[in-house]
Write a protein that holds these residues in place. Structure first.
Motif, mmCIF file in Angstrom:
data_model
loop_
_atom_site.group_PDB
_atom_site.id
_atom_site.type_symbol
_atom_site.label_atom_id
_atom_site.label_comp_id
_atom_site.label_asym_id
_atom_site.label_seq_id
_atom_site.Cartn_x
_atom_site.Cartn_y
_atom_site.Cartn_z
ATOM 1 N N THR A 40 0.825 -1.206 0.000
ATOM 2 C CA THR A 40 0.000 0.000 0.000
ATOM 3 C C THR A 40 0.860 1.257 0.000
ATOM 4 N N ASP A 63 -8.141 -3.731 -1.761
ATOM 5 C CA ASP A 63 -8.043 -4.345 -0.438
ATOM 6 C C ASP A 63 -9.211 -3.865 0.430
ATOM 7 N N ASN A 67 -6.776 0.618 3.026
ATOM 8 C CA ASN A 67 -5.618 1.405 3.475
ATOM 9 C C ASN A 67 -5.147 2.432 2.444
ATOM 10 N N ASP A 160 -3.786 -1.673 -5.909
ATOM 11 C CA ASP A 160 -3.282 -2.159 -4.616
ATOM 12 C C ASP A 160 -4.040 -3.418 -4.210
HETATM 13 MG MG MG Z 1 -1.964 -3.010 2.063
#
Ligand code: MG
Ligand code: ADP
Length: 290
Positions: A40, A63, A67, A160
């Motif tokens: 991230t 995700d 994050n 991500d």
């Molecule tokens: Mg992450």
């Protein structure tokens, strides 16, 4: 002292840097099924560095923990339209993209906690591995003529991934042309890599023949330890072409920035972490994939 001298040289070199745009949109998935290796941090900081270098960049947060969305200061509470709606309900990607305040040309498609359900809901769907690929392609094909506030053109899409090899990661690997693997410079780093590479091979054979591991970036690198140097050497021996010359140092600034909804590039632009990510972004733009 050496670090200071290098930072100073790097700062001068990077000042006012404008990156070359790729001929067509580069779609890069940042993957490693291990958690806490810097996926991230790498996604958001590289994205910000590219955008500050004049390029138009979209971060797709795949995700469920969200994050990347947090680090980019993007609203992602449960009611916000997110990648869940895109993947499961076929909502157009353009409708969930938000502008990142920090940089004019940086955008984010957020993840909310709903996305954790997608991993299961996708299982029974038609072409379940291709949902993200379809959404990204449709968006890129229609962006130029689109109305509203979203980007008209993208130079980079950075995806991500969650720390697993489930359907969200599979979708991310099918949507991309390139994989960037962040590796934490520590003892077990190479063990998980074999599994990841085997999975990427399977993707290539069955779902995405064009996929290449184009980049490997050493993160949380502590130049003072012999172990880190040893890991770096091993990685470079195995992947001489892919491994970035730039390493990302362990830096408190990098870990503090997300709690302010910022990337390290705006939180502390002259810190060693910010400079390293800018140098890595420069390298990325200079390593086009054939
Ligand atoms: Mg992450
Ligand atoms: P992942 O997405 O792979 O789980 P993160 O990017 O979230 O990894 O990083 C894991 C933790 O380590 C986070 O708390 C992050 O702030 C911290 N971190 C990441 N990169 C660095 C670094 N270069 N120096 C110090 N801390 C870092």
């Amino acid at each position: 002292m050496r670090q200071l001298t290098r930072d100073h040289a790097r700062r001068r070199e990077l000042e006012g840097l404008v990156f070359d745009a790729p001929q067509s949109t580069r779609i890069i998935t940042i993957a490693n099924q291990k958690g806490g290796v810097g996926k991230t941090s790498t996604t958001v900081n590289l994205a910000a560095a590219l955008a500050m270098g004049g390029l138009s960049v979209l971060v797709i947060d795949m995700d469920p923990q969200g994050n990347a969305s947090t680090a980019l200061g993007i609203d992602h509470h449960a009611d916000v339209p997110s990648m869940y709606e895109v993947l499961v309900e076929s909502q157009p990607l353009g409708e969930v993209i938000q502008r990142v305040e920090e940089v004019e040309t940086l955008w984010c498609a957020p993840a909310t906690i709903d996305l954790s359900g997608a991993e299961i809901e996708l299982v029974s769907m038609v072409a379940r591995e291709n949902r993200l690929r379809g959404a990204v392609r449709d968006f890129l094909a229609s962006a130029e003529g689109a109305e509203g506030e979203g980007p008209r053109h993208l130079d980079y899409v950075l995806i991500d991934c969650p720390p697993s090899l489930g359907l969200l990661t599979v979708n991310s690997l099918v949507a991309a042309r390139e994989v960037l693997i962040p590796i934490q410079a520590e003892y077990y780093a190479l063990e998980g890599l074999t599994l990841l590479l085997r999975n990427i091979d399977l993707m290539r054979q069955h779902l995405n023949p064009e996929l290449v591991v184009s980049s490997i970036l050493l993160t949380m690198y502590d130049a003072r330890t012999r172990l880190a140097a040893q890991v770096a050497e091993d990685v470079r021996t195995h992947f001489p072409e892919q491994t970035f010359a730039t390493t990302i140092p362990r830096s408190v600034r990098i870990s503090e920035a997300p709690s302010y909804g910022q990337t390290v590039l705006s939180y502390d632009p002259t810190s060693s972490g910010a400079l390293a990510y800018r140098a890595a972004a420069k390298e990325l733009t200079e390593r086009p994939v054939a």
